[in-house]
Every structure is written in structure tokens, then in C-alpha cells.
Design a protein around this motif. Structure first.
Motif, PDB file in Angstrom:
ATOM      1  N   PHE A   1      -7.191  56.254  69.618  1.00 24.57           N
ATOM      2  CA  PHE A   1      -7.736  55.379  68.591  1.00 24.57           C
ATOM      3  C   PHE A   1      -8.606  56.200  67.648  1.00 24.57           C
ATOM      4  CE2 PHE A   1     -10.427  55.254  72.338  1.00 24.57           C
ATOM      5  CZ  PHE A   1     -11.684  55.523  71.829  1.00 24.57           C
ATOM      6  N   ASP A   2      -8.735  55.720  66.423  1.00 27.96           N
ATOM      7  CA  ASP A   2      -9.585  56.371  65.428  1.00 27.96           C
ATOM      8  C   ASP A   2     -10.869  55.566  65.256  1.00 27.96           C
ATOM      9  OD1 ASP A   2      -7.743  58.433  64.830  1.00 27.96           O
ATOM     10  OD2 ASP A   2      -6.607  57.048  63.562  1.00 27.96           O
ATOM     11  N   THR A   3     -11.993  56.250  65.151  1.00 30.75           N
ATOM     12  CA  THR A   3     -13.280  55.568  65.064  1.00 30.75           C
ATOM     13  C   THR A   3     -13.952  55.855  63.734  1.00 30.75           C
ATOM     14  OG1 THR A   3     -14.505  57.417  66.042  1.00 30.75           O
ATOM     15  CG2 THR A   3     -13.567  55.780  67.553  1.00 30.75           C
ATOM     16  N   LYS A   4     -14.978  55.041  63.442  1.00 29.24           N
ATOM     17  CA  LYS A   4     -15.795  55.255  62.252  1.00 29.24           C
ATOM     18  C   LYS A   4     -17.250  54.961  62.592  1.00 29.24           C
ATOM     19  CE  LYS A   4     -14.678  50.630  60.457  1.00 29.24           C
ATOM     20  NZ  LYS A   4     -14.112  49.881  59.299  1.00 29.24           N
ATOM     21  N   ILE A   5     -18.124  55.229  61.641  1.00 32.87           N
ATOM     22  CA  ILE A   5     -19.571  55.134  61.864  1.00 32.87           C
ATOM     23  C   ILE A   5     -20.010  53.705  62.161  1.00 32.87           C
ATOM     24  CG2 ILE A   5     -21.801  55.299  60.661  1.00 32.87           C
ATOM     25  CD1 ILE A   5     -20.728  57.817  59.300  1.00 32.87           C
ATOM     26  N   ASN A   6     -20.903  53.588  63.134  1.00 38.26           N
ATOM     27  CA  ASN A   6     -21.579  52.330  63.444  1.00 38.26           C
ATOM     28  C   ASN A   6     -23.066  52.513  63.103  1.00 38.26           C
ATOM     29  OD1 ASN A   6     -22.425  49.857  64.410  1.00 38.26           O
ATOM     30  ND2 ASN A   6     -22.358  50.473  66.563  1.00 38.26           N
ATOM     31  N   PRO A   7     -23.532  52.005  61.951  1.00 37.02           N
ATOM     32  CA  PRO A   7     -24.932  52.218  61.556  1.00 37.02           C
ATOM     33  C   PRO A   7     -25.904  51.570  62.549  1.00 37.02           C
ATOM     34  CG  PRO A   7     -23.613  51.431  59.702  1.00 37.02           C
ATOM     35  CD  PRO A   7     -22.788  51.245  60.936  1.00 37.02           C
ATOM     36  N   GLY A   8     -27.036  52.242  62.759  1.00 38.17           N
ATOM     37  CA  GLY A   8     -28.074  51.723  63.640  1.00 38.17           C
ATOM     38  C   GLY A   8     -29.439  52.202  63.176  1.00 38.17           C
ATOM     39  N   PHE A   9     -30.373  52.304  64.100  1.00 34.06           N
ATOM     40  CA  PHE A   9     -31.730  52.706  63.731  1.00 34.06           C
ATOM     41  C   PHE A   9     -32.394  53.423  64.888  1.00 34.06           C
ATOM     42  CE2 PHE A   9     -32.326  48.751  65.957  1.00 34.06           C
ATOM     43  CZ  PHE A   9     -33.543  48.890  66.608  1.00 34.06           C
ATOM     44  N   ASN A  10     -33.521  54.066  64.587  1.00 36.47           N
ATOM     45  CA  ASN A  10     -34.373  54.644  65.617  1.00 36.47           C
ATOM     46  C   ASN A  10     -35.823  54.402  65.238  1.00 36.47           C
ATOM     47  OD1 ASN A  10     -35.653  57.305  64.364  1.00 36.47           O
ATOM     48  ND2 ASN A  10     -33.493  57.262  63.719  1.00 36.47           N
ATOM     49  N   VAL A  11     -36.675  54.254  66.244  1.00 39.01           N
ATOM     50  CA  VAL A  11     -38.106  54.041  66.015  1.00 39.01           C
ATOM     51  C   VAL A  11     -38.859  54.547  67.245  1.00 39.01           C
ATOM     52  CG1 VAL A  11     -38.078  51.684  66.955  1.00 39.01           C
ATOM     53  CG2 VAL A  11     -39.865  52.360  65.340  1.00 39.01           C
ATOM     54  N   GLY A  12     -40.014  55.170  67.007  1.00 40.34           N
ATOM     55  CA  GLY A  12     -40.756  55.667  68.160  1.00 40.34           C
ATOM     56  C   GLY A  12     -42.018  56.408  67.791  1.00 40.34           C
ATOM     57  N   VAL A  13     -42.459  57.258  68.723  1.00 41.13           N
ATOM     58  CA  VAL A  13     -43.726  57.978  68.579  1.00 41.13           C
ATOM     59  C   VAL A  13     -43.476  59.472  68.753  1.00 41.13           C
ATOM     60  CG1 VAL A  13     -45.129  56.051  69.356  1.00 41.13           C
ATOM     61  CG2 VAL A  13     -44.246  57.686  71.033  1.00 41.13           C
ATOM     62  N   THR A  14     -44.391  60.259  68.210  1.00 47.29           N
ATOM     63  CA  THR A  14     -44.283  61.712  68.296  1.00 47.29           C
ATOM     64  C   THR A  14     -45.661  62.331  68.480  1.00 47.29           C
ATOM     65  OG1 THR A  14     -43.458  63.687  67.138  1.00 47.29           O
ATOM     66  CG2 THR A  14     -44.436  61.964  65.786  1.00 47.29           C
ATOM     67  N   VAL A  15     -45.673  63.553  68.991  1.00 46.36           N
ATOM     68  CA  VAL A  15     -46.908  64.318  69.159  1.00 46.36           C
ATOM     69  C   VAL A  15     -46.697  65.681  68.520  1.00 46.36           C
ATOM     70  CG1 VAL A  15     -48.610  65.247  70.774  1.00 46.36           C
ATOM     71  CG2 VAL A  15     -47.365  63.156  71.347  1.00 46.36           C
ATOM     72  N   ASP A  16     -47.661  66.120  67.734  1.00 40.19           N
ATOM     73  CA  ASP A  16     -47.584  67.425  67.075  1.00 40.19           C
ATOM     74  C   ASP A  16     -48.647  68.332  67.686  1.00 40.19           C
ATOM     75  OD1 ASP A  16     -46.472  68.594  64.131  1.00 40.19           O
ATOM     76  OD2 ASP A  16     -48.318  69.490  64.902  1.00 40.19           O
ATOM     77  N   ILE A  17     -48.187  69.398  68.376  1.00 37.57           N
ATOM     78  CA  ILE A  17     -49.091  70.325  69.039  1.00 37.57           C
ATOM     79  C   ILE A  17     -48.896  71.702  68.415  1.00 37.57           C
ATOM     80  CG2 ILE A  17     -49.824  71.310  71.236  1.00 37.57           C
ATOM     81  CD1 ILE A  17     -48.467  68.931  72.614  1.00 37.57           C
TER      82      ILE A  17
END
Length: 203
Positions: A45-61
Motif C-alpha cells: 500500500f502507498d501512504t501519505k502524511i497524517n498531520p498531528g502535533f507535539n507539545v511539551g517541556v524542555t530543559v536547557d543546560i
């Protein structure tokens, strides 16, 4: 997987001890453009993009003027779409992603290269089939289905610091492991791949 957590904890502690300036926390979110790389098994089968999202936290050291250790924890949706003569099928998978990243600042600019491993934990799998007769949706029982609950992958991307607090980032993430070891019509073998675009804010 336990070794990965131990490594991440060790890197975090080492980074905190050798930090060159105050550790900064942040939030981030953005668009996921997800698709799959098909493996062996039932994959005709051939596939194509399924749009979604991301959300979260980060730490900068910061470890030096140009290198920082930047682990993250993200809720991220992935998956794929396919269209056939019977209708449109969409699979959406939700994960908790833990990228363990290094940020390398390019001299004289606000541009950073980000790279590192990522561990992803599956939280849900939803399937939707739509045609002229209607729409059918169901949520897969991950405990009984032949799907891996955790996957190891990698991340490579760029981050541009617009100012001290706000950044724009673009990255590519790829699973190094297949979602299962025995592809079937309902759960084919594949690896997730995601292009992400988004913004971050550091406090």
C-alpha cells in the motif's frame, strides 16, 4: 531500555554539575508531519502524511558557550494515511517522546544544530476508515495487539533563537525499530518518521 534511562539520568546530572550558566526551563509545541517507512510483511500500500502535533517541556543546560544539553518530554501524535478504492484509512498513534539532545550553536549566529537519541512510549492507537457510506473509528487495545510499547530512534534538526526567550525549530525524527515484528493487514510493519516545525519559549 533501563540502560537508556540510566544514561539520560547520568547526562542530566553531569550537565547540571558542569553548567556554565543558570539552567533554564521551557515549553514548546508545534506541527507534526508524520508518515511511515514500510518494512517487510504485508505492506502492499502507498501512504501519505497524517498531520498531528507535539507539545511539551524542555530543559536547557549550558555546558559551554556553544554546547548545551537539552532533554525534552513531549506528547506527540504520529501515524499515516492511505487511500484505496474502498475509501480513506487513517492511523493515528500517540506517544510520549523523550529526546535526549545536544544543542550546538553555530558561531556568530542564533542558529543551533540539535541532535541525539529519542525514546518513544506508545500511549494509544486510533484507526479511522471513511468512505461514501460513512465513517468507522476504533481505538486499538495496545495490551493485546502486536505493537511495541516503546521504540528507540534519533533526532536531527535546527533551532533558531529569535531572542533570549523565543526560538523556532525544525527537525526530523526517525524510529530505528519497527512498530512490531510480525506485520499483518491490520498492523503492518513500519518505522515512524516525523518532520516537526514549532516554537519554544524559555523562562
Amino acid at each position: 531500555m533501563k540502560k537508556i534511562f540510566m544514561l539520560a539520568a547520568g547526562l542530566f546530572l553531569a550537565g547540571a554539575v558542569h553548567a556554565q550558566s543558570p539552567i533554564r526551563f521551557g515549553i514548546k509545541g508545534g506541527l507534526n508531519l508524520s508518515n511511515i517507512i514500510k518494512e517487510n510483511g504485508n505492506n502492499n500500500f502507498d501512504t501519505k502524511i497524517n498531520p498531528g502535533f507535539n507539545v511539551g517541556v524542555t530543559v536547557d543546560i549550558p555546558l559551554s558557550e556553544s554546547i548545551a544539553f537539552t532533554p525534552e518530554a513531549l506528547y506527540s501524535t504520529k501515524g499515516y494515511k492511505l487511500t484505496s478504492g474502498f475509501g480513506e484509512y487513517t492511523q493515528t498513534t500517540s506517544f510520549i517522546d523523550i529526546p535526549i539532545l545536544a544543542s550546538i550553536k553555530l558561531a556568530g549566529t542564533g542558529l543551533n544544530v540539535v541532535v541525539g537519541p529519542q525514546v518513544s512510549f506508545l500511549t494509544s492507537t486510533k484507526n479511522k476508515f471513511k468512505n461514501d457510506l460513512g465513517t468507522i473509528e476504533n481505538e486499538v487495545n495496545n495490551n493485546s495487539d502486536n505493537l511495541k510499547k516503546s521504540l528507540f530512534g534519533g533526532v536531527l534538526g535546527l533551532r533558531y533563537d529569535i531572542n533570549q526567550n523565543i526560538d523556532f525549530h525544525a527537525r526530523y525524527a526517525l524510529d530505528f525499530q519497527k512498530n512490531n515484528e510480525n506485520g499483518t493487514t491490520s498492523t503492518p510493519e513500519y518505522k515512524n518518521q516525523v518532520i516537526s516545525l514549532g516554537f519554544g519559549y524559555k523562562f
